[in-house]
Write an enzyme that holds these catalytic residues in place. Structure first.
Site, PDB file in Angstrom:
ATOM      1  N   HIS A   1       0.829  -1.208   0.000  1.00 25.59           N
ATOM      2  CA  HIS A   1       0.000   0.000   0.000  1.00 25.59           C
ATOM      3  C   HIS A   1       0.865   1.261   0.000  1.00 25.59           C
ATOM      4  CE1 HIS A   1      -3.720   2.299   1.132  1.00 25.59           C
ATOM      5  NE2 HIS A   1      -2.793   3.138   1.611  1.00 25.59           N
ATOM      6  N   GLU A   2       1.801   1.331   0.947  1.00 24.85           N
ATOM      7  CA  GLU A   2       2.628   2.531   1.046  1.00 24.85           C
ATOM      8  C   GLU A   2       3.561   2.677  -0.154  1.00 24.85           C
ATOM      9  OE1 GLU A   2       1.883   4.753   3.088  1.00 24.85           O
ATOM     10  OE2 GLU A   2       0.566   3.558   4.373  1.00 24.85           O
TER      11      GLU A   2
ATOM     12  N   HIS B   1       1.747   4.424  -2.901  1.00 27.08           N
ATOM     13  CA  HIS B   1       1.826   5.883  -2.823  1.00 27.08           C
ATOM     14  C   HIS B   1       3.158   6.373  -3.392  1.00 27.08           C
ATOM     15  CE1 HIS B   1      -1.828   6.775  -0.732  1.00 27.08           C
ATOM     16  NE2 HIS B   1      -1.528   6.082   0.340  1.00 27.08           N
TER      17      HIS B   1
ATOM     18  N   HIS C   1       3.311   6.192  -7.120  1.00 28.58           N
ATOM     19  CA  HIS C   1       2.486   7.244  -7.713  1.00 28.58           C
ATOM     20  C   HIS C   1       3.335   8.496  -7.904  1.00 28.58           C
ATOM     21  CE1 HIS C   1      -1.717   9.403  -7.599  1.00 28.58           C
ATOM     22  NE2 HIS C   1      -1.124   9.505  -8.767  1.00 28.58           N
TER      23      HIS C   1
END
Length: 700
Positions: A478-479, A482, A485
């Site tokens: 998940h991190e 980020h 992205h």
């Protein structure tokens, strides 16, 4: 002579053998041990994040002075009649200059282990806030930007330029600069009041309930800590085996608090008044301006449609939990209650899927997981993660890794600093920080993004590397979603790079990464025993992937309830003497399958009402969009390079430079109606439920 036991000696030999003959990749080997501390004999420190000013903590003063000086120069350029650059270019440089210091200082304030650095960073944060406040009252600067947005620039501009300029203008008007002076001052006071009320509410939300011993049933009194004649309830005890303990903790920890009720009421009133002063019908209309959903009416329609579709599926989940409760026996009642749901979710994982708490750990070493990420990113985007040695003074602690993100054709895309291990004073929260945003520079080169990914993992030990639970694998992916992205965006302006987009879109790339982390085809590429290198057994892999989707309908319904409550609080004018608990009771009756518990006030512990006011729905929408993207492009083949390139080009590359609703609609070739969004999530829930049933049947 000191002797080791045979078993201890064997463990050391196994670990040494593992280290010496390992067939892991260099990336795996690096992350399965602490970074090598290099002794510096010849070179001066390069400074924190390679900033020469930060060879010492006092460098923050120089950074602050430099940015204040540059700010004045940019203001003068923006309001000049002889301006030769696009207005949006000037504003983005202004934003970039301030963010480089403010974002860096905020991270150092939170994460640096040395007091002198955190103190200087905090002072820099305060100084930059002062600069921003002065900009928010600079009417000539506002008028220059407003004139460009309303009438066009004297320089040639693109659609992206115009969109970003409108975003800058909206940020300006959030502080009421466009209002008459008395009304503007009122907006300033309301913003200050909202900040203070929110801080007090969040502090109160985590305080324990301290109650007389007589409030707790005698047979479970000893389960809770005491202070004199009082019992201290610090949380909900959701996984306690004793049902009476779960019930008591729920009822007592969530007792109404007049102080918290007053703070929440005042917060909601101030937010409503602020929105009205700034020209919005409600606070929700203000908060959703520029978001993916755009307006609260659309959010409400999505919540209602999804709620209707979820209800029979969530009811089936609750019926199964009730059956499990009946099998446990006791005299508490047969029906599942709201304090039971986390407990029975855990029980089903253990019983039906035979999951043991530590069963999966050996197959998920930190280095192995990083190797899995590297392989996935290479397959999808042609990107590699390269562990990079740091120069003296570059990091804030000696257990930080630095990853260079390198594209096979474009070269270096940016840097990710990995602060993965727990330490005293470090925040206990997995998160992602932007240190420097990417942007196109005047000479045509690109300002490389720099980010930090922070986790709270145990450090590697002499007996082996750091091992991750399945939940921590999800958090890592998940991190890193980020972070990627930020790495894969290639925007003209840093104001809209990477995660600097609407809240209900910023979580889409990170949630999508969790789908990859839950796919057996992806897990097979890296889930290997850290000692034997054996791949995870197929039956364990199937159980692991299925266990992630247990009771998905009831869990989603809970998120719908939270989102609906947040919208109800912020989408209407507060009525005189309103009570937030009565609103909670009504909303729970409409959107959740388990009844409200009398004399409880769960919302007074819901700190997300402060940080996500009117935007808590963002998780649901991000999850829905991520699910839709997964089903459309990656479910058939999670390593599809063509789909990965398309996803980067049409979604990730734009950051917030294009309205997110437009990005998603173009990428998925379908309008984001509430029905389409809800159907996407329901399709996933039904598919996962079918897989779980098949697995349970096959095991029986």
């Amino acid at each position: 002579m000191l002797q080791l036991s045979r078993s201890a000696s064997y463990s050391i030999c196994r670990w040494q053998l593992y280290r010496s003959v390992s067939t892991w990749t260099p990336l795996t080997t690096a992350f399965n041990s602490l970074p090598t501390k290099r002794i510096n004999f010849t070179r001066d420190d390069v400074g924190l994040f390679r900033l020469p000013e930060l060879r010492s903590s006092e460098g923050f003063y120089l950074l602050r002075d430099n940015v204040e000086s540059r700010t004045q120069e940019l203001i003068e350029e923006a309001i000049s009649q002889q301006r030769s650059r696009k207005m949006v270019d000037i504003f983005d440089e202004l934003s970039d200059s301030l963010c480089k210091v403010a974002d860096l200082a905020e991270f150092v304030r939170i994460a640096h282990p040395k007091r002198k650095y955190t103190q200087c960073a905090e002072e820099a944060c305060i100084s930059i806030c002062g600069v921003v406040e002065s900009l928010n009252t600079h009417k000539p600067l506002y008028q220059a930007l407003s004139n460009v947005v309303q009438h066009g620039d004297t320089q040639s501009t693109s659609e992206v330029d115009q969109h970003v300029a409108r975003l800058f203008l909206f940020d300006f008007e959030q502080c009421g600069i466009h209002l008459p002076e008395q009304e503007r001052l009122r907006v300033v006071r309301l913003n200050d009041a909202i900040l203070q009320l929110g801080q007090k509410f969040m502090n109160g939300a985590v305080q324990p309930s301290i109650l007389p011993r007589s409030y707790v049933p005698e047979e479970i009194r000893n389960y809770f800590p005491t202070s004199g004649e009082n019992v201290i309830i610090t949380g909900l005890c959701t996984n306690a085996e004793n049902v009476r303990m779960r019930e008591a903790a729920y009822r007592l920890y969530l007792q109404p608090s007049e102080t918290q009720e007053s703070l929440l009421r005042d917060l909601l009133v101030c937010r409503y008044e602020l929105a009205r002063s700034c020209g919005f019908a409600t606070y929700a209309h203000r908060a959703l301006n520029g978001s993916t959903m755009e307006r609260p009416e659309r959010v409400q329609e999505f919540i209602d449609v999804l709620s209707d579709k979820l209800r029979p599926r969530a009811d089936a989940d609750f019926a199964l939990m009730s059956e499990m409760k009946r099998r446990e026996g006791g005299d508490i009642g047969d029906l599942v209650e709201i304090w039971d749901t986390p407990y029975f979710t855990t029980q089903l994982r253990r019983q039906s899927l035979e999951e043991q708490a530590n069963e999966f750990l050996p197959y998920f070493s930190l280095g192995g997981c990083m190797d899995g990420l590297d392989n996935l990113l290479q397959a999808l985007y042609g990107v590699r993660l390269q562990n990079t040695d740091m120069e003296p003074g570059e990091s804030w602690h000696n257990d930080i890794y630095k990853l260079a993100v390198v594209h096979e054709e474009e070269g270096l895309l940016g840097y990710i600093y990995c602060d993965f291990f727990e330490r005293a004073g470090k925040p206990n929260q997995d998160c992602h920080f932007t240190i420097q945003g990417g942007k196109r520079l005047p000479d045509g080169t690109y300002q490389l993004p720099i980010v930090v990914v922070m986790l709270g993992l145990p450090q590697p030990r002499w007996s082996g590397p750091t091992l991750l639970s399945p939940a921590r694998v999800d958090n890592l992916f998940h991190e890193m979603g980020h972070a990627m992205h930020s790495m894969l965006a290639r925007t003209e302006y840093q104001h809209v790079t990477g995660t600097r987009c609407s809240t209900d879109f910023a979580e889409v790339p990170s949630v999508l990464m969790e789908y990859f982390a839950g796919d057996p085809r992806v897990l097979r590429t890296f889930a290997r025993h850290f000692q034997t290198h054996e791949p995870i057994p197929e039956n364990m892999l199937r159980r692991l992937c299925a266990s992630k989707h247990l009771f998905a309908a009831s869990e989603t319904q809970l998120q719908v309830f939270y989102s609906a409550l947040d919208q109800e609080y912020h989408s209407a004018a507060p009525q005189l003497g309103f009570n937030t608990t009565e609103i909670l009771r009504n909303v729970q009756g409409r959107y959740y399958g388990l009844p409200y518990v009398e004399n409880t006030a769960w919302q007074l512990r819901f700190s997300h009402l402060v940080g996500y006011g009117a935007k808590y729905y963002s998780y649901l929408v991000s999850k829905t969009i991520a699910s839709w993207i997964w089903q459309t492009y990656f479910e058939a083949n999670p390593f599809n390079r063509q789909a990965g390139e398309k996803y980067r080009k049409e979604i990730l590359a734009h950051g917030g430079a294009v309205p997110s609703r437009k990005l998603v609609a173009n990428f998925l070739q379908r309008d984001m109606t509430p029905n389409v969004l809800a159907d996407s999530l329901i399709t996933e829930i039904d598919s996962d439920e079918s897989k779980i049933k098949d697995l349970i049947i096959s095991r029986n």
